[in-house]
Design a protein around this motif. Structure first.
Motif, PDB file in Angstrom:
ATOM      1  N   VAL A 135     -21.434  -8.003 -67.521  1.00  0.00           N
ATOM      2  CA  VAL A 135     -20.906  -7.974 -68.881  1.00  0.00           C
ATOM      3  C   VAL A 135     -19.629  -8.813 -68.858  1.00  0.00           C
ATOM      4  CG1 VAL A 135     -20.126  -6.519 -70.801  1.00  0.00           C
ATOM      5  CG2 VAL A 135     -21.866  -5.672 -69.217  1.00  0.00           C
ATOM      6  N   SER A 136     -19.799 -10.127 -69.042  1.00  0.00           N
ATOM      7  CA  SER A 136     -18.650 -11.038 -68.925  1.00  0.00           C
ATOM      8  C   SER A 136     -18.880 -12.256 -69.802  1.00  0.00           C
ATOM      9  CB  SER A 136     -18.474 -11.464 -67.464  1.00  0.00           C
ATOM     10  OG  SER A 136     -17.446 -12.404 -67.335  1.00  0.00           O
ATOM     11  N   ASP A 137     -17.774 -12.845 -70.236  1.00  0.00           N
ATOM     12  CA  ASP A 137     -17.845 -14.046 -71.071  1.00  0.00           C
ATOM     13  C   ASP A 137     -18.252 -15.252 -70.234  1.00  0.00           C
ATOM     14  OD1 ASP A 137     -17.163 -13.202 -73.676  1.00  0.00           O
ATOM     15  OD2 ASP A 137     -15.104 -12.887 -72.984  1.00  0.00           O
ATOM     16  N   TYR A 138     -19.078 -16.123 -70.846  1.00  0.00           N
ATOM     17  CA  TYR A 138     -19.446 -17.378 -70.190  1.00  0.00           C
ATOM     18  C   TYR A 138     -18.448 -18.484 -70.508  1.00  0.00           C
ATOM     19  CZ  TYR A 138     -23.946 -16.154 -68.224  1.00  0.00           C
ATOM     20  OH  TYR A 138     -24.927 -15.624 -67.441  1.00  0.00           O
ATOM     21  N   GLY A 139     -17.784 -18.344 -71.622  1.00  0.00           N
ATOM     22  CA  GLY A 139     -16.850 -19.393 -72.024  1.00  0.00           C
ATOM     23  C   GLY A 139     -15.549 -18.808 -72.528  1.00  0.00           C
ATOM     24  N   THR A 218     -41.090  -4.710 -71.765  1.00  0.00           N
ATOM     25  CA  THR A 218     -41.489  -4.176 -70.465  1.00  0.00           C
ATOM     26  C   THR A 218     -40.249  -3.942 -69.627  1.00  0.00           C
ATOM     27  OG1 THR A 218     -43.530  -5.462 -70.581  1.00  0.00           O
ATOM     28  CG2 THR A 218     -42.911  -4.600 -68.425  1.00  0.00           C
ATOM     29  N   GLY A 219     -40.098  -2.723 -69.092  1.00  0.00           N
ATOM     30  CA  GLY A 219     -38.921  -2.425 -68.281  1.00  0.00           C
ATOM     31  C   GLY A 219     -37.696  -2.141 -69.123  1.00  0.00           C
ATOM     32  N   LYS A 220     -36.540  -2.141 -68.455  1.00  0.00           N
ATOM     33  CA  LYS A 220     -35.289  -1.848 -69.158  1.00  0.00           C
ATOM     34  C   LYS A 220     -34.161  -2.718 -68.627  1.00  0.00           C
ATOM     35  CE  LYS A 220     -34.452   2.083 -66.073  1.00  0.00           C
ATOM     36  NZ  LYS A 220     -34.255   3.543 -65.990  1.00  0.00           N
ATOM     37  N   VAL A 221     -33.119  -2.850 -69.416  1.00  0.00           N
ATOM     38  CA  VAL A 221     -31.954  -3.663 -69.062  1.00  0.00           C
ATOM     39  C   VAL A 221     -30.736  -2.754 -69.017  1.00  0.00           C
ATOM     40  CG1 VAL A 221     -30.564  -5.670 -69.656  1.00  0.00           C
ATOM     41  CG2 VAL A 221     -32.984  -5.634 -70.234  1.00  0.00           C
ATOM     42  N   LEU A 222     -29.966  -2.844 -67.926  1.00  0.00           N
ATOM     43  CA  LEU A 222     -28.759  -2.031 -67.785  1.00  0.00           C
ATOM     44  C   LEU A 222     -27.574  -2.936 -67.481  1.00  0.00           C
ATOM     45  CD1 LEU A 222     -30.041   0.922 -65.556  1.00  0.00           C
ATOM     46  CD2 LEU A 222     -29.663   0.942 -68.022  1.00  0.00           C
ATOM     47  N   PRO A 223     -26.447  -2.748 -68.187  1.00  0.00           N
ATOM     48  CA  PRO A 223     -25.225  -3.474 -67.801  1.00  0.00           C
ATOM     49  C   PRO A 223     -24.669  -2.844 -66.524  1.00  0.00           C
ATOM     50  CG  PRO A 223     -24.784  -1.985 -69.613  1.00  0.00           C
ATOM     51  CD  PRO A 223     -26.254  -1.903 -69.373  1.00  0.00           C
ATOM     52  N   VAL A 224     -24.154  -3.661 -65.610  1.00  0.00           N
ATOM     53  CA  VAL A 224     -23.661  -3.135 -64.342  1.00  0.00           C
ATOM     54  C   VAL A 224     -22.443  -2.235 -64.567  1.00  0.00           C
ATOM     55  CG1 VAL A 224     -22.144  -5.091 -63.848  1.00  0.00           C
ATOM     56  CG2 VAL A 224     -23.142  -3.763 -61.964  1.00  0.00           C
ATOM     57  N   THR A 225     -21.678  -2.504 -65.624  1.00  0.00           N
ATOM     58  CA  THR A 225     -20.541  -1.667 -65.991  1.00  0.00           C
ATOM     59  C   THR A 225     -20.381  -1.711 -67.506  1.00  0.00           C
ATOM     60  OG1 THR A 225     -18.159  -1.315 -65.725  1.00  0.00           O
ATOM     61  CG2 THR A 225     -18.938  -3.585 -65.632  1.00  0.00           C
ATOM     62  N   ASN A 267     -11.444  -1.819 -60.222  1.00  0.00           N
ATOM     63  CA  ASN A 267     -11.982  -0.458 -60.095  1.00  0.00           C
ATOM     64  C   ASN A 267     -12.954  -0.121 -61.227  1.00  0.00           C
ATOM     65  OD1 ASN A 267     -10.066  -0.455 -62.083  1.00  0.00           O
ATOM     66  ND2 ASN A 267      -9.127   1.498 -61.498  1.00  0.00           N
ATOM     67  N   SER A 268     -13.696  -1.118 -61.709  1.00  0.00           N
ATOM     68  CA  SER A 268     -14.641  -0.874 -62.806  1.00  0.00           C
ATOM     69  C   SER A 268     -15.701   0.135 -62.372  1.00  0.00           C
ATOM     70  CB  SER A 268     -15.323  -2.185 -63.211  1.00  0.00           C
ATOM     71  OG  SER A 268     -14.355  -3.113 -63.645  1.00  0.00           O
ATOM     72  N   ARG A 269     -15.986   1.069 -63.274  1.00  0.00           N
ATOM     73  CA  ARG A 269     -16.979   2.098 -62.963  1.00  0.00           C
ATOM     74  C   ARG A 269     -18.381   1.588 -63.285  1.00  0.00           C
ATOM     75  NH1 ARG A 269     -15.277   7.515 -65.865  1.00  0.00           N
ATOM     76  NH2 ARG A 269     -14.943   6.020 -67.553  1.00  0.00           N
ATOM     77  N   VAL A 270     -19.317   1.960 -62.448  1.00  0.00           N
ATOM     78  CA  VAL A 270     -20.687   1.539 -62.631  1.00  0.00           C
ATOM     79  C   VAL A 270     -21.311   2.292 -63.811  1.00  0.00           C
ATOM     80  CG1 VAL A 270     -21.647   3.244 -61.027  1.00  0.00           C
ATOM     81  CG2 VAL A 270     -22.838   1.072 -61.400  1.00  0.00           C
ATOM     82  N   SER A 271     -22.216   1.647 -64.515  1.00  0.00           N
ATOM     83  CA  SER A 271     -22.871   2.267 -65.680  1.00  0.00           C
ATOM     84  C   SER A 271     -23.803   3.387 -65.234  1.00  0.00           C
ATOM     85  CB  SER A 271     -23.684   1.223 -66.443  1.00  0.00           C
ATOM     86  OG  SER A 271     -22.852   0.229 -66.964  1.00  0.00           O
TER      87      SER A 271
END
Length: 605
Positions: A135-139, A218-225, A267-271
């Protein structure tokens, strides 16, 4: 009536069983009629009747079973869009839905186009697919839609949803659609939808999971944090870059490579759900994608790398095909693996899938002009890291311009590992293995056909087999033995077979040397002539000695007989006889010498 006649189309595969039913009914009726009309039944006619009746009943039963089975298969084909064509050769489509739901659990970690390629391929094998993205900006520039809605950077999440959808093109147009009029001007439908789902379910992770049911993906998408993170880089000269999009530019200007990558906050917490998905996974796929901005940042979130190390799943790294300017300049395969291990430690990667690199140079030159090169495969160094390497043709050219990972090839390689593991556990008869293996065989066939028609690859040269240690040690001796064999054949007048190891020029040189040697040998007297001449000389000398002895014996006998008559003329007679004997011996010696010279001249001729 229109729906009724649809059952008789060629793709339904029903007509064959209807025909078999008619044949079975005909045989049964024939058997019954023979029993009723025959007055007397002998053994052979009776056997014929029984066989006709039995086969008729069997044909009818088999046809009814297959018609019912095919009806269910048609139902599954109509409800499952993952079967591209109705002609798909699948042993049993009845359980096909079930195998998707009970298929292998696979987690894919990364971002960008590389991760999307993996998801596109794997969605054809299982529904238990989880994409973990950053979950981060590309630009540096934040879109107006995000500013107005105050939402998180969700570009990777939207791309993963598109990759997992059944109709990717339609889903891409929908999520990226931007309004141009009214109050919704400059807003994106994807941002509005994800914000609405968050408001509905209260939690962002739950809303993303529910998207699976709403959009039928199909399947699911999870943000890492759940927290927006900044990807920062520290160069070897000490320069710190705190903006993701500026990393390549600064690396080029400073001409200093990246020393390490870190995320902010550290110290970002995992989703919720991420660690559980990794723990339950049968396979964890890392990459492909930008090494320092898509792959490693996901692993730096607290708890992710530890969960991967403790997992019993297959840990697979899919290597990039090309280097990335400003990030992985001049990186080899082992350099990519070392970079990951230096950031998160070892035991994160067990297997590495990499491309053969056999692409036509015209496509590679376009990337060379942008500062990109093919990733060099230093297999020995990668193996030294304890990694099992898998070489596959995983690249293809998209739209005639872009070199991309082939989704089907990557998925086939990953599923092959899972099938081999099931086979090792003696689960060949398990439904999961049978159907996965069947689908894998079909995928390999289609890939093989596509590779034949693919014009982006170089014509494969015949591989030269590595020489053995024995050959390397004794190659000089082997060469001398081969040369001596050729010389022996030349002497014997046998034809010489051309061999790959000896060049034609070398053979001609050997033949010329042999001819010159033969000419020299013919100019000299040969050994056998010497032996013959020595034998002749010895024979002649023996003959001369024999003549002398005979003459001496004759003189002795004559002298004894004439002892009594010794007179005045005795002395003179003896001297005359001796003179005559010497003359005779000299004449004999001259004749023998002439004969000897004539014999030698004849032998020389």
């Amino acid at each position: 009536m229109k729906g009724f006649f649809r059952w008789f189309k060629s793709n339904t595969k029903i007509k064959r069983w209807l025909l078999l039913i008619l044949i079975g009914i005909g045989l049964s009726c024939y058997g019954m009629a023979e029993i009723l009309t025959q007055e007397r039944l002998d053994f052979w006619p009776l056997l014929k009747i029984v066989l006709c009746f039995v086969f008729g009943v069997i044909f009818v039963v088999i046809s009814i079973i297959n018609i019912q089975k095919r009806t269910l298969e048609l139902l599954v084909e109509q409800t499952d869009d993952r079967l591209n064509t109705g002609d798909a050769k699948i042993n049993s489509l009845i359980f096909n839905k079930k195998v998707y739901d009970q298929g292998p659990k696979i987690v894919a970690i990364g971002g960008g186009t590389g991760l999307n390629s993996v998801l596109k391929g794997l969605k054809n094998y299982t529904d238990n697919l989880t994409a973990i993205v950053t979950v981060s900006d590309y630009g540096e520039i934040i879109p107006e839609s995000r500013k107005m809605l105050e939402s998180m950077p969700l570009d990777d999440i939207k791309d993963s949803i598109i990759a997992l959808s059944k109709d990717e093109e339609a889903m891409q147009k929908l999520l990226n659609m931007q309004f141009n009029k009214g109050k919704l001007k400059d807003l994106s439908f994807g941002d509005i939808y994800l914000l609405g789902m968050k408001e509905l379910y209260g939690e962002f992770t739950t809303s993303v999971e529910q998207t699976r049911n709403v959009l039928n993906i199909t399947g699911k998408v999870l943000p890492v944090t759940l927290e927006p993170i900044e990807i920062c880089a520290e160069l070897e000269d000490g320069t710190v870059i705190e903006s993701r999009d500026k990393i390549p530019e600064v690396v080029k200007t400073k001409t200093s490579p990246i020393s390490r990558i870190y995320i902010n906050p550290t110290n970002s917490r995992v989703s919720p759900g991420v660690l559980e998905a990794i723990e339950e996974a049968d396979a964890i796929v890392i990459g492909p994608g930008s090494l320092y901005t898509n792959v490693i940042p996901n692993l730096l979130v607290k708890g992710v790398a530890k969960a991967i190390k403790e997992s019993k799943a297959f840990k697979i790294y899919v290597s990039n095909i090309m280097t990335e300017p400003g990030q992985t300049d001049n990186y080899t395969l082992s350099d990519h693996i070392k970079a990951i291990e230096e950031h998160v430690g070892k035991n994160v990667i067990e297997y590495c899938i990499y491309d053969t690199g056999e692409l036509i140079p015209e496509y590679i030159r376009k990337y060379n002009m942008q500062g990109q090169e093919l990733v060099e495969i230093d297999a020995s160094k990668a193996k030294a890291e304890g990694i099992y390497l898998m070489q596959r043709e995983i690249s293809h050219v998209l739209d005639g311009k872009y070199i991309r990972h082939n989704p089907d090839a990557i998925a086939a390689s990953i599923i092959q590992l899972i099938c081999d593991d099931l086979k090792f556990k003696d689960m060949q008869n398990d439904t999961k293995y049978v159907l996965l293996n069947d689908r894998l065989k079909e995928a390999k066939k289609s890939l093989k056909e596509n590779n034949k028609n693919d014009n982006i690859r170089q014509t494969k040269k015949t591989k030269v087999k590595d020489k053995s240690k024995f050959y390397k040690k004794y190659k000089d001796r082997i060469a001398s033995i081969k040369e001596s064999e050729i010389k022996m054949k030349v002497k014997a007048g046998l034809p010489i077979e051309e061999k790959k190891e000896l060049k034609i020029n070398k053979q001609e040189e050997i033949l010329q040397e042999q001819k010159d040697k033969n000419i020299k040998e013919t100019a000299k007297p040969k050994n056998r002539y010497k032996k013959i001449s020595s034998n002749i000389i010895s024979n002649i000398s023996n003959k001369i000695n024999d003549i002398k002895k005979r003459k001496e014996n004759q003189h002795k006998t004559e002298s004894r007989s004439k002892k009594k008559s010794v007179g005045k003329h005795s002395v003179t007679n003896k001297t005359i006889k001796r003179n005559t004997e010497k003359v005779e011996i000299e004449e004999l010696e001259e004749k023998e010498k002439e004969a000897f010279i004539n014999a030698i001249n004849k032998l020389r001729k």
